[in-house]
Motif scaffolding. Structure first.
Motif, mmCIF file in Angstrom:
data_model
loop_
_atom_site.group_PDB
_atom_site.id
_atom_site.type_symbol
_atom_site.label_atom_id
_atom_site.label_comp_id
_atom_site.label_asym_id
_atom_site.label_seq_id
_atom_site.Cartn_x
_atom_site.Cartn_y
_atom_site.Cartn_z
ATOM 1 N N MET A 281 0.820 -1.188 0.000
ATOM 2 C CA MET A 281 0.000 0.000 0.000
ATOM 3 C C MET A 281 0.871 1.262 0.000
ATOM 4 O O MET A 281 0.594 2.190 -0.726
ATOM 5 N N GLU A 282 1.945 1.261 0.842
ATOM 6 C CA GLU A 282 2.832 2.418 0.886
ATOM 7 C C GLU A 282 3.552 2.601 -0.445
ATOM 8 O O GLU A 282 3.689 3.726 -0.930
ATOM 9 N N ALA A 283 4.007 1.504 -1.032
ATOM 10 C CA ALA A 283 4.706 1.582 -2.319
ATOM 11 C C ALA A 283 3.782 2.146 -3.395
ATOM 12 O O ALA A 283 4.210 2.958 -4.235
ATOM 13 N N GLU A 284 2.507 1.747 -3.373
ATOM 14 C CA GLU A 284 1.548 2.257 -4.345
ATOM 15 C C GLU A 284 1.330 3.762 -4.163
ATOM 16 O O GLU A 284 1.284 4.513 -5.123
ATOM 17 N N LEU A 285 1.231 4.200 -2.911
ATOM 18 C CA LEU A 285 1.045 5.618 -2.622
ATOM 19 C C LEU A 285 2.249 6.422 -3.083
ATOM 20 O O LEU A 285 2.100 7.478 -3.703
ATOM 21 N N ARG A 286 3.443 5.931 -2.801
ATOM 22 C CA ARG A 286 4.663 6.631 -3.235
ATOM 23 C C ARG A 286 4.695 6.763 -4.758
ATOM 24 O O ARG A 286 5.031 7.815 -5.299
ATOM 25 N N LYS A 287 4.313 5.690 -5.449
ATOM 26 C CA LYS A 287 4.308 5.699 -6.910
ATOM 27 C C LYS A 287 3.292 6.720 -7.446
ATOM 28 O O LYS A 287 3.583 7.474 -8.374
ATOM 29 N N LEU A 288 2.102 6.754 -6.850
ATOM 30 C CA LEU A 288 1.074 7.708 -7.281
ATOM 31 C C LEU A 288 1.517 9.151 -7.051
ATOM 32 O O LEU A 288 1.327 10.012 -7.922
ATOM 33 N N LEU A 289 2.115 9.432 -5.891
ATOM 34 C CA LEU A 289 2.584 10.790 -5.598
ATOM 35 C C LEU A 289 3.705 11.203 -6.560
ATOM 36 O O LEU A 289 3.711 12.327 -7.067
ATOM 37 N N ALA A 290 4.641 10.290 -6.805
ATOM 38 C CA ALA A 290 5.739 10.590 -7.730
ATOM 39 C C ALA A 290 5.198 10.876 -9.129
ATOM 40 O O ALA A 290 5.648 11.802 -9.811
ATOM 41 N N ARG A 291 4.215 10.103 -9.563
ATOM 42 C CA ARG A 291 3.617 10.302 -10.889
ATOM 43 C C ARG A 291 2.925 11.669 -10.963
ATOM 44 O O ARG A 291 3.071 12.397 -11.948
ATOM 45 N N LYS A 292 2.177 12.029 -9.910
ATOM 46 C CA LYS A 292 1.476 13.323 -9.890
ATOM 47 C C LYS A 292 2.463 14.481 -9.967
ATOM 48 O O LYS A 292 2.263 15.434 -10.714
ATOM 49 N N ILE A 293 3.546 14.396 -9.184
ATOM 50 C CA ILE A 293 4.552 15.464 -9.208
ATOM 51 C C ILE A 293 5.182 15.561 -10.587
ATOM 52 O O ILE A 293 5.372 16.651 -11.122
ATOM 53 N N PRO B 259 4.586 24.093 0.072
ATOM 54 C CA PRO B 259 5.283 24.892 -0.942
ATOM 55 C C PRO B 259 6.060 23.978 -1.886
ATOM 56 O O PRO B 259 6.718 23.037 -1.447
ATOM 57 N N ALA B 260 5.959 24.262 -3.169
ATOM 58 C CA ALA B 260 6.616 23.427 -4.187
ATOM 59 C C ALA B 260 7.763 24.203 -4.812
ATOM 60 O O ALA B 260 7.818 24.394 -6.020
ATOM 61 N N ASP B 261 8.690 24.656 -3.984
ATOM 62 C CA ASP B 261 9.795 25.453 -4.517
ATOM 63 C C ASP B 261 11.122 24.702 -4.516
ATOM 64 O O ASP B 261 12.177 25.287 -4.431
ATOM 65 N N GLU B 262 11.064 23.394 -4.624
ATOM 66 C CA GLU B 262 12.280 22.592 -4.758
ATOM 67 C C GLU B 262 12.788 22.706 -6.194
ATOM 68 O O GLU B 262 12.051 23.079 -7.100
ATOM 69 N N LYS B 263 14.043 22.339 -6.399
ATOM 70 C CA LYS B 263 14.657 22.523 -7.713
ATOM 71 C C LYS B 263 14.500 21.333 -8.657
ATOM 72 O O LYS B 263 14.875 21.411 -9.807
ATOM 73 N N SER B 264 13.938 20.227 -8.151
ATOM 74 C CA SER B 264 13.751 19.050 -9.014
ATOM 75 C C SER B 264 12.523 18.281 -8.541
ATOM 76 O O SER B 264 12.134 18.378 -7.376
ATOM 77 N N PRO B 265 11.918 17.505 -9.437
ATOM 78 C CA PRO B 265 10.771 16.685 -9.032
ATOM 79 C C PRO B 265 11.138 15.694 -7.922
ATOM 80 O O PRO B 265 10.353 15.452 -7.017
ATOM 81 N N ARG B 266 12.334 15.140 -7.991
ATOM 82 C CA ARG B 266 12.772 14.171 -6.971
ATOM 83 C C ARG B 266 12.860 14.827 -5.594
ATOM 84 O O ARG B 266 12.381 14.284 -4.600
ATOM 85 N N ALA B 267 13.473 16.019 -5.536
ATOM 86 C CA ALA B 267 13.596 16.734 -4.257
ATOM 87 C C ALA B 267 12.218 17.104 -3.716
ATOM 88 O O ALA B 267 11.971 17.012 -2.511
ATOM 89 N N ARG C 184 -6.760 6.816 -3.338
ATOM 90 C CA ARG C 184 -7.083 7.906 -4.262
ATOM 91 C C ARG C 184 -6.217 9.103 -3.900
ATOM 92 O O ARG C 184 -6.190 9.534 -2.756
ATOM 93 N N VAL C 185 -5.484 9.617 -4.885
ATOM 94 C CA VAL C 185 -4.604 10.766 -4.688
ATOM 95 C C VAL C 185 -5.021 11.855 -5.664
ATOM 96 O O VAL C 185 -5.089 11.622 -6.868
ATOM 97 N N ASP C 186 -5.306 13.035 -5.119
ATOM 98 C CA ASP C 186 -5.654 14.189 -5.943
ATOM 99 C C ASP C 186 -4.715 15.325 -5.560
ATOM 100 O O ASP C 186 -4.690 15.739 -4.392
ATOM 101 N N VAL C 187 -3.911 15.804 -6.505
ATOM 102 C CA VAL C 187 -2.934 16.862 -6.240
ATOM 103 C C VAL C 187 -3.019 17.896 -7.358
ATOM 104 O O VAL C 187 -3.067 17.535 -8.531
ATOM 105 N N ASP C 188 -3.039 19.163 -6.969
ATOM 106 C CA ASP C 188 -3.027 20.264 -7.930
ATOM 107 C C ASP C 188 -1.970 21.275 -7.513
ATOM 108 O O ASP C 188 -1.474 21.247 -6.393
ATOM 109 N N VAL C 189 -1.669 22.200 -8.413
ATOM 110 C CA VAL C 189 -0.743 23.288 -8.122
ATOM 111 C C VAL C 189 -1.559 24.561 -7.971
ATOM 112 O O VAL C 189 -2.393 24.878 -8.821
#
Length: 157
Positions: free
Chosen positions: A1-13, A69-77, A42-47
């Motif tokens: 479940m955690e791995a799925e959530l991490r994957k969904l969040l990474a995809r959204k970012i 705040p989304a002021d990091e310099k890379s999607p990974r960070a 279910r993950v819903d993320v907007d900017v």
């Protein structure tokens, strides 16, 4: 479940990165989202752009809501910052008036993700810096040999 959530969040970012890193819109980009569980995650993320930094995390009726705040310099960070924040393992250090910094000021600001453009002064230090695509004028009061207190921070358009 955690791995799925991490994957969904990474995809959204990843999907939102162009919007997050865009220079055209004024304001500070923030990830605003909700995560709900049950049989299916279910993950819903907007900017959303805000004038200043906002940081929020709360649970209501089994749904986790967040603003970061989304002021990091890379999607990974940004993913790592979001994941740590959601787990309660840390919050991004927001540089707000009253914040106390230790160490050489330029180096400390750079560790916080700022690009220092100009700096002058001794007992009172004026700094021009950028973070993400936002420009700032900051004034610090020297509190010790390598200690500074942020007195004022203004966004510059």
């Amino acid at each position: 479940m955690e791995a799925e959530l991490r994957k969904l969040l990474a995809r959204k970012i990843s999907e939102l990165w162009t919007e997050i890193s865009g220079e055209s819109a004024p304001g500070i980009p923030h990830l605003v989202g909700e995560i709900s569980g049950g049989n299916e995650i279910r993950v819903d993320v907007d900017v959303v752009l805000f004038e200043d930094y906002h940081l929020e995390r709360f649970i209501d009726d089994g749904t986790l809501f967040f603003i970061l705040p989304a002021d990091e310099k890379s999607p990974r960070a940004l993913f790592i910052s979001l994941w740590r924040f959601l787990q309660g393992k840390g919050t991004p250090k927001l540089l707000l008036p009253g914040a106390r910094l230790e160490g050489p000021l330029r180096n400390t600001l750079e560790k916080l993700g700022f690009d220092v453009l100009w700096m002058t002064g001794d007992s009172v230090v004026d700094v021009w810096a950028t973070k993400g695509h936002v420009r700032y004028e900051m004034r610090f009061q020297r509190a010790g040999d390598n200690e500074f207190t942020l007195v004022e921070r203004k966004r510059v358009q």
